[in-house]
Motif scaffolding. Structure first.
Motif, PDB file in Angstrom:
ATOM      1  N   GLU A   1       4.333  -2.534  -8.174  1.00 34.03           N
ATOM      2  CA  GLU A   1       5.216  -2.958  -7.084  1.00 34.03           C
ATOM      3  C   GLU A   1       4.518  -2.808  -5.741  1.00 34.03           C
ATOM      4  O   GLU A   1       4.639  -3.675  -4.867  1.00 34.03           O
ATOM      5  CB  GLU A   1       6.513  -2.145  -7.111  1.00 34.03           C
ATOM      6  CG  GLU A   1       7.561  -2.657  -6.139  1.00 34.03           C
ATOM      7  CD  GLU A   1       8.943  -2.081  -6.388  1.00 34.03           C
ATOM      8  OE1 GLU A   1       9.616  -1.727  -5.405  1.00 34.03           O
ATOM      9  OE2 GLU A   1       9.346  -2.008  -7.565  1.00 34.03           O
ATOM     10  N   ALA A   2       3.773  -1.720  -5.571  1.00 35.26           N
ATOM     11  CA  ALA A   2       3.028  -1.529  -4.328  1.00 35.26           C
ATOM     12  C   ALA A   2       1.968  -2.610  -4.176  1.00 35.26           C
ATOM     13  O   ALA A   2       1.758  -3.153  -3.080  1.00 35.26           O
ATOM     14  CB  ALA A   2       2.375  -0.147  -4.314  1.00 35.26           C
ATOM     15  N   ARG A   3       1.295  -2.951  -5.260  1.00 38.10           N
ATOM     16  CA  ARG A   3       0.253  -3.981  -5.224  1.00 38.10           C
ATOM     17  C   ARG A   3       0.853  -5.340  -4.845  1.00 38.10           C
ATOM     18  O   ARG A   3       0.255  -6.101  -4.085  1.00 38.10           O
ATOM     19  CB  ARG A   3      -0.451  -4.063  -6.577  1.00 38.10           C
ATOM     20  CG  ARG A   3      -1.668  -4.982  -6.579  1.00 38.10           C
ATOM     21  CD  ARG A   3      -2.347  -5.013  -7.946  1.00 38.10           C
ATOM     22  NE  ARG A   3      -3.052  -3.774  -8.203  1.00 38.10           N
ATOM     23  CZ  ARG A   3      -2.826  -2.975  -9.251  1.00 38.10           C
ATOM     24  NH1 ARG A   3      -1.876  -3.285 -10.118  1.00 38.10           N
ATOM     25  NH2 ARG A   3      -3.528  -1.879  -9.416  1.00 38.10           N
ATOM     26  N   CYS A   4       2.038  -5.638  -5.350  1.00 37.90           N
ATOM     27  CA  CYS A   4       2.705  -6.898  -4.999  1.00 37.90           C
ATOM     28  C   CYS A   4       3.013  -6.951  -3.507  1.00 37.90           C
ATOM     29  O   CYS A   4       2.883  -8.007  -2.880  1.00 37.90           O
ATOM     30  CB  CYS A   4       3.996  -7.059  -5.813  1.00 37.90           C
ATOM     31  SG  CYS A   4       3.743  -7.503  -7.534  1.00 37.90           S
ATOM     32  N   SER A   5       3.404  -5.815  -2.930  1.00 38.00           N
ATOM     33  CA  SER A   5       3.689  -5.768  -1.496  1.00 38.00           C
ATOM     34  C   SER A   5       2.436  -6.048  -0.690  1.00 38.00           C
ATOM     35  O   SER A   5       2.451  -6.832   0.270  1.00 38.00           O
ATOM     36  CB  SER A   5       4.256  -4.394  -1.106  1.00 38.00           C
ATOM     37  OG  SER A   5       5.521  -4.184  -1.676  1.00 38.00           O
ATOM     38  N   VAL A   6       1.325  -5.416  -1.075  1.00 40.24           N
ATOM     39  CA  VAL A   6       0.066  -5.609  -0.361  1.00 40.24           C
ATOM     40  C   VAL A   6      -0.407  -7.049  -0.489  1.00 40.24           C
ATOM     41  O   VAL A   6      -0.842  -7.677   0.483  1.00 40.24           O
ATOM     42  CB  VAL A   6      -1.014  -4.639  -0.882  1.00 40.24           C
ATOM     43  CG1 VAL A   6      -2.370  -4.946  -0.261  1.00 40.24           C
ATOM     44  CG2 VAL A   6      -0.620  -3.192  -0.582  1.00 40.24           C
ATOM     45  N   ARG A   7      -0.302  -7.590  -1.705  1.00 38.11           N
ATOM     46  CA  ARG A   7      -0.751  -8.973  -1.930  1.00 38.11           C
ATOM     47  C   ARG A   7       0.090  -9.952  -1.109  1.00 38.11           C
ATOM     48  O   ARG A   7      -0.446 -10.902  -0.530  1.00 38.11           O
ATOM     49  CB  ARG A   7      -0.654  -9.304  -3.423  1.00 38.11           C
ATOM     50  CG  ARG A   7      -1.231 -10.680  -3.783  1.00 38.11           C
ATOM     51  CD  ARG A   7      -1.162 -10.933  -5.269  1.00 38.11           C
ATOM     52  NE  ARG A   7      -2.057 -10.066  -6.013  1.00 38.11           N
ATOM     53  CZ  ARG A   7      -1.670  -9.148  -6.877  1.00 38.11           C
ATOM     54  NH1 ARG A   7      -0.379  -8.952  -7.116  1.00 38.11           N
ATOM     55  NH2 ARG A   7      -2.551  -8.408  -7.529  1.00 38.11           N
ATOM     56  N   ALA A   8       1.397  -9.735  -1.042  1.00 38.51           N
ATOM     57  CA  ALA A   8       2.265 -10.626  -0.277  1.00 38.51           C
ATOM     58  C   ALA A   8       1.925 -10.575   1.216  1.00 38.51           C
ATOM     59  O   ALA A   8       1.878 -11.613   1.885  1.00 38.51           O
ATOM     60  CB  ALA A   8       3.733 -10.242  -0.493  1.00 38.51           C
TER      61      ALA A   8
END
Length: 240
Positions: free
Chosen positions: A61-68
């Motif tokens: 979930e953290a990685r998705c935030s950074v990628r977005a």
């Protein structure tokens, strides 16, 4: 039923993230997570068979935030330096309120991501995008002559990670006035120069574009009109 299950799963992720953010991975147990989320241990095991699975969910979930955030701000529509500045600002704002992002970054600093979840790190998630954009900028003459795209990307990454780390100890490092001052320096001096010009000078149009990018990034924060004025402003800020 599916909506309720999804809410329970998210509650467990959020509870785990808050505990990891406060205590770290080793200080967070599954019983602590179930209590913090207000669900039974059986319900926790229904969604996550192990602590590693829960850590992976937090990290994903953290990685998705950074990628977005990376895709939003390193969008190819503005200069890479301006995009990186907006990314740093957005990360700083998100770090203030997002336990999942902070937990993911703490897990990364503890080495948990490589040991438990595998895959690329949170920082590598956006750094790879940044490197590609800067390589394109260098090929198009949008960076200072002789500037290496990889070295420039590493510098921007170090600035972003440094602000992230310092902000954990003192949130003043995440204030727009602080980040703006740093990015004013980077954006004014990393851009292309006039051929044979003094090292502190850039093409007026390019300089004004970068200053405009900073103004857009931090409205209400004073922005100097030249590198010389910038150094004076920076010195004044340090003295105060």
């Amino acid at each position: 039923m599916q909506v309720r299950a999804a809410r329970t799963r998210q509650a467990l992720i959020n509870a785990a993230a808050k505990l990891i953010d406060d205590r770290g991975m080793k200080g967070t147990g599954l019983l602590d997570v179930s209590r913090a989320a207000g669900v039974s241990k059986g319900a926790l095991y229904f969604h996550f068979a192990s602590k590693d699975e829960l850590i992976t969910a937090v990290t994903d979930e953290a990685r998705c935030s950074v990628r977005a955030l990376a895709h939003e701000h390193l969008d190819g529509q503005s200069s890479t330096l301006a995009g990186a500045a907006r990314f740093t600002d957005a990360m700083s704002r998100r770090m203030r309120e997002d336990h999942v992002l902070r937990a993911g970054l703490r897990l990364e600093s503890e080495g948990a991501i490589s040991k438990v979840t595998g895959g690329e790190s949170l920082r590598e998630t956006w750094l790879s995008t940044l490197r590609g954009r800067l390589a394109k900028d260098a090929a198009e003459g949008a960076l200072r002559q002789g500037a290496d795209a990889t070295h420039t990307a590493n510098l921007l990454a170090a600035v972003t990670v440094g602000l992230e780390s310092l902000g954990r100890e003192d949130e003043k490092w995440w204030d727009p006035e602080v980040t703006s001052g740093i990015w004013q320096l980077l954006m004014l001096f990393a851009g292309p120069q006039q051929e044979g010009a003094d090292a502190t000078r850039t093409e007026p149009a390019a300089q004004e574009k970068r200053l405009g990018d900073v103004r857009e990034l931090t409205p209400g924060v004073p922005v100097p009109s030249s590198p010389t004025e910038l150094m004076g402003v920076s010195g004044t800020a340090r003295a105060s």
